[in-house]
Design a protein around this motif. Structure first.
Motif, PDB file in Angstrom:
ATOM      1  N   PRO A  38      10.033  46.581  20.004  1.00  0.00           N
ATOM      2  CA  PRO A  38      10.507  45.267  20.483  1.00  0.00           C
ATOM      3  C   PRO A  38       9.411  44.548  21.266  1.00  0.00           C
ATOM      4  CG  PRO A  38      12.081  47.018  20.997  1.00  0.00           C
ATOM      5  CD  PRO A  38      10.832  47.690  20.549  1.00  0.00           C
ATOM      6  N   ASN A  39       9.329  43.247  21.076  1.00  0.00           N
ATOM      7  CA  ASN A  39       8.375  42.443  21.826  1.00  0.00           C
ATOM      8  C   ASN A  39       8.924  42.137  23.218  1.00  0.00           C
ATOM      9  OD1 ASN A  39       6.425  42.342  19.876  1.00  0.00           O
ATOM     10  ND2 ASN A  39       7.043  40.362  19.053  1.00  0.00           N
ATOM     11  N   THR A  40       8.036  42.016  24.160  1.00  0.00           N
ATOM     12  CA  THR A  40       8.459  41.672  25.516  1.00  0.00           C
ATOM     13  C   THR A  40       7.798  40.362  25.915  1.00  0.00           C
ATOM     14  OG1 THR A  40       6.663  43.019  26.397  1.00  0.00           O
ATOM     15  CG2 THR A  40       8.826  44.066  26.232  1.00  0.00           C
ATOM     16  N   GLY A  43       8.387  36.521  21.707  1.00  0.00           N
ATOM     17  CA  GLY A  43       9.119  36.250  20.472  1.00  0.00           C
ATOM     18  C   GLY A  43       9.439  37.489  19.665  1.00  0.00           C
ATOM     19  N   LYS A  44      10.209  37.283  18.616  1.00  0.00           N
ATOM     20  CA  LYS A  44      10.646  38.374  17.761  1.00  0.00           C
ATOM     21  C   LYS A  44       9.550  38.737  16.763  1.00  0.00           C
ATOM     22  CE  LYS A  44      14.359  39.675  14.578  1.00  0.00           C
ATOM     23  NZ  LYS A  44      15.591  39.212  13.896  1.00  0.00           N
ATOM     24  N   PRO A  45       9.236  40.024  16.614  1.00  0.00           N
ATOM     25  CA  PRO A  45       8.185  40.412  15.655  1.00  0.00           C
ATOM     26  C   PRO A  45       8.657  40.246  14.213  1.00  0.00           C
ATOM     27  CG  PRO A  45       9.188  42.366  16.630  1.00  0.00           C
ATOM     28  CD  PRO A  45       9.751  41.175  17.360  1.00  0.00           C
ATOM     29  N   ARG A  46       7.771  39.747  13.374  1.00  0.00           N
ATOM     30  CA  ARG A  46       8.033  39.614  11.935  1.00  0.00           C
ATOM     31  C   ARG A  46       6.935  40.365  11.195  1.00  0.00           C
ATOM     32  NH1 ARG A  46       7.606  33.881  10.462  1.00  0.00           N
ATOM     33  NH2 ARG A  46       8.133  34.662   8.382  1.00  0.00           N
ATOM     34  N   VAL A  56      12.887  46.114  13.481  1.00  0.00           N
ATOM     35  CA  VAL A  56      12.477  46.539  14.814  1.00  0.00           C
ATOM     36  C   VAL A  56      13.238  47.792  15.232  1.00  0.00           C
ATOM     37  CG1 VAL A  56      12.354  45.866  17.251  1.00  0.00           C
ATOM     38  CG2 VAL A  56      11.884  44.177  15.468  1.00  0.00           C
ATOM     39  N   SER A  74       3.832  37.338  13.028  1.00  0.00           N
ATOM     40  CA  SER A  74       3.866  36.973  14.445  1.00  0.00           C
ATOM     41  C   SER A  74       3.234  38.100  15.249  1.00  0.00           C
ATOM     42  CB  SER A  74       5.316  36.738  14.905  1.00  0.00           C
ATOM     43  OG  SER A  74       6.066  37.950  14.781  1.00  0.00           O
ATOM     44  N   SER A  76       2.895  41.306  17.082  1.00  0.00           N
ATOM     45  CA  SER A  76       3.757  42.470  16.900  1.00  0.00           C
ATOM     46  C   SER A  76       3.097  43.714  17.472  1.00  0.00           C
ATOM     47  CB  SER A  76       4.046  42.697  15.410  1.00  0.00           C
ATOM     48  OG  SER A  76       4.596  41.533  14.825  1.00  0.00           O
TER      49      SER A  76
END
Length: 436
Positions: A38-40, A43-46, A56, A74, A76
């Protein structure tokens, strides 16, 4: 930023970047994995592998002998676990990846599929040809996975009988429907329904007496059978999603004019509408001249360079035994227990695929030639009435001949199958799996 502990490496990818993992052939089954963390705060990783998204916090197994290209749209964070050798085989790709042009090609095919749906006609039939180094199977899987993510159901036709055969074992050609993205740890031949034809060889071309490359007649014959099967299916599904989705066809690397002529024959037989030639200028120029310059022919011919992260594949003499072992004993975390059967000589007929006068033929083997079968790969049929000589049947199982003696033939199969009392027909080719 990269951090490493005893058996893991943590890697942060920037947007539009690629990471390459070369999994060693001797990597323990289930011993190497990758996970998108998970990204902190950014944004959301793609993240994708060959068009299929990595979810994820889900752990994916890396299969031994595979080269994995992970593309990040993105920022990640990846966590990779494996042996020291695997961790040494991880590197970042250059900024120019083949992923973007392949995605753009998918968008182009998607538009053609929408047109087919509106007009109630067969969707685009795309042919992927070119160099074996570029991994055409990866390009085809990417196109199919993106199509499946948009609810299309393309027919994937693999006419490469070599070590990269997707649905079946080396020495065969095959086809199947792709209804969902093909994930990084998926064993395609165990998870997707398909039909296969046994061509008996892993190399479709050979040198003739004049020192030129020529096509192997049984391979040409069975690609014709599979082409007709593909066209019949698409024609019958012309008014639904399966017909509108069209097909993706993979060809092996082919050389010289005989290869060009064969590609032209496949374009004609399969009703190909789009050709994507990967990293083969000779083939592209020849096919473009024949098919792409005349709009009336209805064939769009494109080319794309190989991926800049492409690596030289493992030699075939190393990969073939591995592929056969995977087919009969399972791959990744899957472990199969193949069945061994013995049949008396009076209940099994052995035929060999041969080439005679540029035609495919089946020759019955005499008893004194049977000991030479040990180690050879074959296709097993149940004889119904007449002999299996029409060259148009798909076998119900592939086998490896284990031994031959006065009592009969012993062979290894992948499935637990109860054979009926009907006579069996075994068709063998030149492909061998030597285990000792």
């Amino acid at each position: 930023m990269e951090a490493e502990d005893d058996n893991c490496v943590n890697i942060v990818l920037i947007p539009n970047s690629e990471l390459v993992i070369i999994v060693p052939l001797d990597e323990p089954k289930g011993g190497s994995t990758v996970k998108v963390m998970p990204n902190t705060g950014y944004g959301k990783p793609r993240v994708e592998v060959y068009g299929a998204p990595l979810i994820v916090d889900v752990t994916y197994t890396l299969l031994p002998g595979k080269t994995i290209n992970i593309y990040s749209w993105s920022k990640s964070h990846l966590r990779i676990e494996g042996s020291p050798q695997l961790r040494k085989n991880i590197y970042r790709g250059p900024p120019h990846s083949i992923v973007r042009p392949v995605v753009e090609y998918h968008c182009y095919l998607h538009a053609r599929r929408k047109e087919a749906e509106k007009e109630n006609k067969i969707g685009p039939v795309a042919l992927i040809c070119g160099s074996h180094i570029c991994n055409k199977a990866a390009v085809a899987k990417t196109l199919c996975s993106y199509a499946a993510r948009l609810q299309w159901k393309p027919l994937l036709v693999d006419m490469d009988p070599g070590v990269s055969q997707l649905f079946s074992l080396p020495g065969a050609i095959s086809a199947g429907i792709v209804e969902y993205p093909i994930t990084i740890d998926e064993v395609v031949e165990l998870s997707l329904a398909s039909i296969s034809y046994f061509v008996g060889v892993t190399e479709p071309q050979r040198l003739d007496n004049n020192g030129e490359m020529s096509m192997y007649a049984p391979y040409v014959h069975y690609t014709g059978v599979l082409s007709q099967l593909m066209r019949d299916r698409l024609s019958k599904q012309i008014d639904n999603i399966y017909g509108w989705s069209g097909a993706i066809i993979i060809l092996p690397e082919l050389q010289d004019n005989s290869g060009v002529n064969f590609v032209s024959d496949i374009i004609y037989q399969c009703g190909v509408t789009h050709v994507l030639c990967v990293d083969d200028d000779f083939m592209f120029n020849k096919i473009y001249t024949r098919w792409g310059m005349d709009e009336k022919l209805g064939v769009v011919v494109d080319s794309v360079s190989h991926n800049f992260t492409a690596t030289t594949p493992y030699p075939q003499d190393l990969m073939l035994p591995k592929r056969y072992a995977e087919y009969f004993h399972g791959t990744g975390s899957t472990i199969l227990s193949p069945s061994q059967w013995s049949k008396p000589l009076h209940s099994i007929e052995v035929l060999e695929i041969r080439e005679k006068d540029d035609q495919a033929t089946l020759v019955q083997l005499e008893r004194d030639a049977l000991p030479g079968l040990v180690g050879r790969i074959g296709a097993l049929f149940q004889t119904q009435g007449s002999e299996v000589t029409d060259f148009a049947k798909s076998p119900f199982v592939f086998v490896r001949v284990q031994s031959v003696n006065a009592e009969g033939i012993t062979f290894l199969t992948t499935t637990h199958y109860t054979f009926s009392s009907e006579k069996l027909t075994l068709i063998v080719g030149e492909a061998r799996w030597i285990t000792s």
